[in-house]
Design an enzyme around this catalytic site. Structure first.
Site, PDB file in Angstrom:
ATOM      1  N   ARG A   1       0.838  -1.194   0.000  1.00 46.84           N
ATOM      2  CA  ARG A   1       0.000   0.000   0.000  1.00 46.84           C
ATOM      3  C   ARG A   1       0.875   1.246   0.000  1.00 46.84           C
ATOM      4  O   ARG A   1       0.382   2.358   0.181  1.00 46.84           O
ATOM      5  CB  ARG A   1      -0.946   0.001   1.204  1.00 46.84           C
ATOM      6  CG  ARG A   1      -0.302   0.176   2.572  1.00 46.84           C
ATOM      7  CD  ARG A   1      -1.379   0.203   3.646  1.00 46.84           C
ATOM      8  NE  ARG A   1      -0.940   0.717   4.928  1.00 46.84           N
ATOM      9  CZ  ARG A   1      -0.555  -0.028   5.953  1.00 46.84           C
ATOM     10  NH1 ARG A   1      -0.524  -1.347   5.843  1.00 46.84           N
ATOM     11  NH2 ARG A   1      -0.205   0.535   7.102  1.00 46.84           N
ATOM     12  N   ASN A   2       2.205   1.058  -0.196  1.00 44.31           N
ATOM     13  CA  ASN A   2       3.168   2.157  -0.190  1.00 44.31           C
ATOM     14  C   ASN A   2       3.959   2.201  -1.491  1.00 44.31           C
ATOM     15  O   ASN A   2       4.115   1.179  -2.169  1.00 44.31           O
ATOM     16  CB  ASN A   2       4.157   1.995   0.967  1.00 44.31           C
ATOM     17  CG  ASN A   2       3.511   2.182   2.324  1.00 44.31           C
ATOM     18  OD1 ASN A   2       2.847   3.186   2.560  1.00 44.31           O
ATOM     19  ND2 ASN A   2       3.687   1.217   3.215  1.00 44.31           N
TER      20      ASN A   2
END
Length: 351
Positions: free
Chosen positions: A159-160
């Site tokens: 998610r980064n």
């Protein structure tokens, strides 16, 4: 009760992901037997491993009956039907088993507590075929992998934007497998997380400039983050199995948030379930990469003896802090090219 139930975007996406087979073996929202099995034993009622409840909440004053057809609408438009099997209630005890906490500071707990505790289970049918246009589909990813000649594929959840620690894990995946499938979450995430645009821009730059051609494929996974740590790690592995991956990378504190889980709790649960069941995918349980000042490179405690003395932590949380404060992360953590791509994407953080 009315036969129409208004649903939100996350629920609609669950229906789409059920329809495409992304959430196989689910054919609809979990009935009580499946829900109880998942919460209590990590298994559906038929014995197949599944670790995250996928449920439809309905208003407290609802009273659907077995065999009834519920019409599901999104923004007032009829988009799907559900054939009712049963209704049941979700308790705090259930939530605590899923998230290992009832602390409202946990974004997954808070989001669940905002939903109605009354749930309805049953098979779903998507009525709007146009909603499948552009959707991530197992049949498509499997064909892409086959066309590229990949017999083994390592899936990577994120998610980064890509930082040096994740790059280290991904390069291990490329050593082990024919190809790497980078599959970032582009659904609901908590406030302060990186936007979809920032994540995609970073990975496009990484793929263009640093990874071998034809060795990496990237496509977003539209589903919400639950931040359920160990359970979500196995859930993510199941999704990537359905998409055609043969291997899945689980690192430190996978899908964790705010210190609610131990660094390798996800390894422990995933390893246990893999020993007891055939998950249909091989798990790469990899230790935390960090920069070692003495070794002068990114390593892990599996191959470096300086964890306690010379370790510089690298994480999405630290990168977010640097950028949020207007600072430039050191290149031992984040490549300058990636940093520039993030800055140029527009909105960086979810507000």
């Amino acid at each position: 009760m009315t036969d129409f139930i208004e649903i939100d975007e996350e629920t609609l996406q669950d229906i789409i992901n059920i329809e495409t087979g992304l959430l196989y073996p689910l054919q609809g929202f979990m009935n009580e037997a499946d829900f109880r099995g998942v919460v209590d034993t990590y298994q559906l009622s038929d014995g197949q491993v599944f670790t995250i409840p996928v449920t439809l909440d309905i208003p407290e004053d609802s009273s659907p009956v077995h065999g009834q057809t519920l019409h599901l609408s999104f923004h007032g438009k009829h988009v799907a039907d559900l054939e009712v099997e049963d209704t049941y209630r979700v308790s705090d005890a259930d939530l605590e088993k899923v998230f290992c906490t009832l602390d409202m500071a946990h974004p997954g707990v808070r989001k669940e507590k905002e939903r109605s505790p009354l749930r309805v289970g049953g098979k779903t049918t998507l009525l709007e075929g146009k909603l499948l246009e552009g959707a991530l589909k197992p049949e498509n990813t499997k064909k892409i992998f086959a066309d590229r000649g990949w017999k083994t594929v390592a899936g990577f959840q994120t998610r980064n934007p890509v930082h040096k620690a994740h790059e280290h894990l991904q390069r291990i995946g490329l050593e082990v497998c024919d190809g790497l499938f980078i599959n970032p979450i582009i659904g609901w995430k908590k406030k302060g997380d990186f936007t979809q645009e920032a994540v995609v821009a970073a990975y496009e730059k990484m793929t263009e400039e640093f990874y071998p051609k034809n060795s990496v494929y990237m496509e977003g996974l539209k589903t919400q983050m639950r931040y359920a740590g160990p359970r979500e790690a196995v859930f993510h592995a199941i999704i990537r199995r359905n998409l055609g991956c043969t291997h899945f990378i689980i690192g430190r504190d996978h899908a964790g948030v705010g210190g609610f889980y131990g660094a390798y709790d996800a390894h422990a649960l995933a390893g246990k379930l893999a020993e007891e069941h055939d998950l249909g995918i091989q798990l790469l349980l990899l230790h935390e990469p960090y920069y070692c000042k003495k070794c002068g490179m990114v390593v892990s405690e599996k191959n470096c003896s300086h964890y306690e003395t010379d370790r510089v932590e690298i994480s999405g949380t630290i990168i977010r802090k640097y950028i949020g404060e207007g600072s430039i992360p050191d290149e031992i953590m984040l490549r300058k090219e990636i940093f520039d791509a993030i800055l140029n994407c527009g909105q960086i953080f979810i507000e």
